[in-house]
Enzyme design. Structure first.
Site, PDB file in Angstrom:
ATOM      1  CG  HIS A 146      -2.201  -0.907   0.639  1.00 17.71           C
ATOM      2  ND1 HIS A 146      -2.245  -2.259   0.894  1.00 17.71           N
ATOM      3  CD2 HIS A 146      -3.259  -0.624  -0.147  1.00 17.71           C
ATOM      4  CE1 HIS A 146      -3.313  -2.761   0.296  1.00 17.71           C
ATOM      5  NE2 HIS A 146      -3.949  -1.799  -0.330  1.00 17.71           N
TER       6      HIS A 146
ATOM      7  NE  ARG B  63      -6.546   0.250  -2.589  1.00 16.14           N
ATOM      8  CZ  ARG B  63      -6.022   0.320  -3.814  1.00 16.14           C
ATOM      9  NH1 ARG B  63      -5.938   1.478  -4.440  1.00 16.14           N
ATOM     10  NH2 ARG B  63      -5.593  -0.771  -4.421  1.00 16.14           N
TER      11      ARG B  63
ATOM     12  NE  ARG C 257     -11.229  -1.916  -0.849  1.00 18.88           N
ATOM     13  CZ  ARG C 257      -9.951  -2.133  -1.113  1.00 18.88           C
ATOM     14  NH1 ARG C 257      -9.620  -3.077  -1.984  1.00 18.88           N
ATOM     15  NH2 ARG C 257      -9.019  -1.412  -0.567  1.00 18.88           N
TER      16      ARG C 257
ATOM     17  CD  GLU D  66      -9.795  -8.361  -2.809  1.00 17.72           C
ATOM     18  OE1 GLU D  66      -8.758  -7.758  -3.118  1.00 17.72           O
ATOM     19  OE2 GLU D  66     -10.640  -7.881  -2.033  1.00 17.72           O
TER      20      GLU D  66
ATOM     21  CG  ASN E  18      -3.202  -4.905  -6.294  1.00 18.02           C
ATOM     22  OD1 ASN E  18      -2.767  -5.007  -7.424  1.00 18.02           O
ATOM     23  ND2 ASN E  18      -3.665  -3.767  -5.789  1.00 18.02           N
ATOM     24  CG  ASP E  19      -5.424  -8.784  -1.724  1.00 22.21           C
ATOM     25  OD1 ASP E  19      -4.403  -9.025  -1.065  1.00 22.21           O
ATOM     26  OD2 ASP E  19      -6.145  -7.798  -1.515  1.00 22.21           O
TER      27      ASP E  19
ATOM     28  NE  ARG F 271      -1.306  -6.186  -1.743  1.00 17.79           N
ATOM     29  CZ  ARG F 271      -2.494  -5.605  -1.904  1.00 17.79           C
ATOM     30  NH1 ARG F 271      -3.615  -6.305  -1.740  1.00 17.79           N
ATOM     31  NH2 ARG F 271      -2.579  -4.352  -2.247  1.00 17.79           N
TER      32      ARG F 271
ATOM     33  CB  CYS G   4      -9.947  -2.112  -9.234  1.00 16.26           C
ATOM     34  SG  CYS G   4     -10.404  -3.273  -7.935  1.00 16.26           S
TER      35      CYS G   4
END
Ligand code: PEP
Ligand code: MG
Length: 591
Positions: A200, A307, A343, A442, A465-466, A476, A513
């Site tokens: 992040h 987010r 989200r 994800e 990403n996940d 990650r 995304c």
């Protein structure tokens, strides 16, 4: 902290470039670790001096906290000035201070050591009490003590309080709790020892449009406060004490990239449409209200991922219903009629609230993260759902559940949403009754059961990403296994393919995304696989739009067809590169 002898020799370090751009500036070292406290014993005649040092540090710390409060209070979207009130209370707690003075006198120890010992004792006592409020005070005491110790010792900062001019931030790591409070106008770039492209810290750097390099291993040990540093966020190269020639060479690279980028900005009002007419939606990923201007400026068609947890992290607390309603209303109004997908909270993994005891786990990415946490605390989850509904009157908000792993979670979340709707109806509070609900795909289990999940939602958004981390068992945020983190791995592509197919079979639109959506090398592949939407950091919108506009849908489909037969991620990348080289070679240079 021992200082290394200053050397003017250039030192080149290689890491992972995670946010593009070339920048030169002075280093600002941030340290999150507990400092080693040296020279603890003192002579009797030094006692008064140590107490004076402690009092001075208290004054300075109070001044810094008030400064941060003032700064936060003036910033839209982050608020949170009141969070630091608790820290001020600790500084004003005379019993606490007297205890430290007693320790200095009694043990003939310096102020730093006395402070650390007393704060640890306080922490232990408070943590043993079964009272959430008192437990939270442990974190306050720890935070303030750390800040006080820094002020007593000088050297690296743990708070960025002294960051008054633009610098390149150098740190071992920068957790979201720090980056969430950063301002674009005080930071030129980031360079960290740890991290990976989808950590992040990296996501935040791209959102702030700040060049960044992670995974540099030991930059925080090698750079010193104030050193001149050059970073190339595209190539992942960092130079401490760059020579005039290096500065000149990188300056030219930066100029030519800027020219290409300026050209791309002219696409702002154009559609993300292939040469033969296949149109996709190109949206932006956003973490706070400050980024809304960039969404419009770069020509995104809305927000594909808000987010929501960042607002909580920036204020370091759970926001109440009024605060959240205000936040989501501002967001919806700023972009209406463009769609905004909120989200629901994705706390956990590498996004922790400093004060939430319940998320401290040995394996946070596999633990009680995200929707699992929301469903465990339905009273908090409902606060968020009610706030989104209350802000939905303009009809441009959508809700998205993160980290869905099975059908039951979506069904339960929908049940709670229905309860919130019923409550608001009873209260005669207006909301958008048909608000669209989607699921993030994800986790491999969700991708493999997308057919079932599709019956309960209106859209999917692939959180690659996940998805990559969980499919390949590659953390990650761990730079040591970053070489294994392959979004083009055949297993990942297969899960993406299945999700898109299942979504389309159920007449859902399917977006993506994760960070791979922002890589123009992969845009054509994803397009060819059939995604309906891509959502990327605002600054990446122009380059992704250009990639879409330079290719035909049939070329992209052919690429996807070949990619799905490849035996490795590298092979897939080679095919992607070949196509982009053919249709838009200069995008390769920008990447
Ligand atoms: C993802 O996992 O791809 C995603 C977009 O969510 P986050 O990076 O916030 O986990
Ligand atoms: Mg995710």
């Amino acid at each position: 902290m021992p200082r290394k002898k200053k050397t003017a020799e250039p030192l080149v370090l290689e890491g992972i470039g995670v946010s593009p751009g070339v920048v030169t500036g002075h280093a600002y070292l941030v340290s999150l670790e507990t400092l080693p406290i040296s020279g603890a014993s003192i002579a009797e005649d030094q006692v008064e001096h140590e107490i004076c040092r402690l009092e001075d540090a208290l004054v300075e710390t109070r001044r810094q906290i008030r400064g941060i409060q003032k700064d936060l209070a003036g910033r839209a979207g982050t608020g949170g000035a009141s969070v630091l009130d608790a820290h001020l209370l600790v500084l004003d707690d005379r019993a606490f201070i007297e205890e430290i003075i007693l320790e200095i006198r009694g043990k003939l120890t310096n102020a730093e050591n006395a402070l650390r010992d007393v704060s640890e004792q306080y922490g232990k006592v408070l943590f043993s009490v079964r009272d959430d409020y008192l437990r939270e005070r442990v974190a306050d005491i720890k935070d303030v003590s750390r800040r006080l110790i820094r002020n007593l010792m000088g050297g690296a900062d743990s708070t960025m309080a002294g960051l008054t001019r633009k610098h390149i931030i150098v740190a071992q790591d920068l957790p979201p709790s720090i980056t969430a409070t950063l301002r674009r106008d005080s930071v030129l770039g980031f360079a960290t020892d740890l991290g990976s492209p989808t950590s992040h810290t990296a996501v935040m750097a791209r959102a702030l449009e700040i060049p960044a390099i992670v995974g540099l291993r030991d930059v925080s040990q090698r750079a010193r406060m104030g050193d001149e540093i050059l970073i190339d966020g595209n190539k992942g190269i960092l130079i401490i004490h760059p020579t005039a020639r290096q500065l000149d060479r990188y300056g030219k690279v930066a100029d030519s990239r800027r020219m290409i980028e300026r050209g791309l900005e002219s696409l702002r009002d154009e559609r993300a449409e292939t040469r033969d007419g296949r149109r996709i939606v190109l949206s932006a990923n956003v973490g706070n209200l400050d980024e809304i201007a960039a969404v419009k400026e770069h020509g995104a068609e809305g927000v594909g991922l808000f987010r929501s947890e960042y607002a909580f992290i920036a204020r370091d607390k759970l926001l109440n219903e009024e605060e959240q309603t205000e936040l989501y209303t501002q967001l919806a109004s700023a972009l209406a009629p463009a769609p905004v997908i909120i989200r629901t909270l994705d706390i956990g993994g590498d996004k922790l609230l400093a004060h939430d005891g319940f998320t401290q786990e040995a394996n946070p990415f596999l633990g009680c993260r995200s929707i699992r946490l929301s469903l465990l605390y339905p009273e908090h989850f409902k606060v968020q759902l009610r706030a989104i509904l209350r802000a939905s009157a303009r009809k441009n908000l959508k809700i998205m559940y993160p980290m869905i792993g099975n059908l039951g979670e979506v069904a339960r979340a929908n049940e709670l949403l229905a309860e919130c709707k019923a409550e608001l109806t009873r209260e005669r509070t207006p909301f958008h009754a048909d608000i669209e609900v989607g699921a993030m795909i994800e986790i491999p289990s969700a991708a493999l059961t997308a057919n079932m999940i599709a019956e309960h939602v209106k859209f999917f958004s692939l959180g690659t990403n996940d998805l990559v981390q969980y499919t390949l068992a590659v953390d990650r945020v761990n730079e040591r296994v970053a070489y294994l983190y392959e979004p083009t791995h055949p297993a990942v592509l297969e899960l993406i393919r299945r999700t898109i197919e299942a979504g389309h079979r159920h007449k859902l639109w399917v977006g993506l995304c994760g960070e791979m959506a922002a890589d123009p090398m992969l845009t054509m592949l994803l397009l060819g696989m059939g995604v309906d939407e891509l959502s990327v950091a605002p600054a990446a919108v122009p380059i992704v739009k250009d990639a879409v506009r330079r290719v035909t849908y049939s070329e992209a489909q052919e690429l996807a067809r070949i990619a799905l037969t490849c035996r490795s991620g590298v092979e897939v990348l080679a095919h992607c590169r070949r196509l982009i080289k053919k249709v838009a070679p200069e995008l390769l240079e920008l990447n």
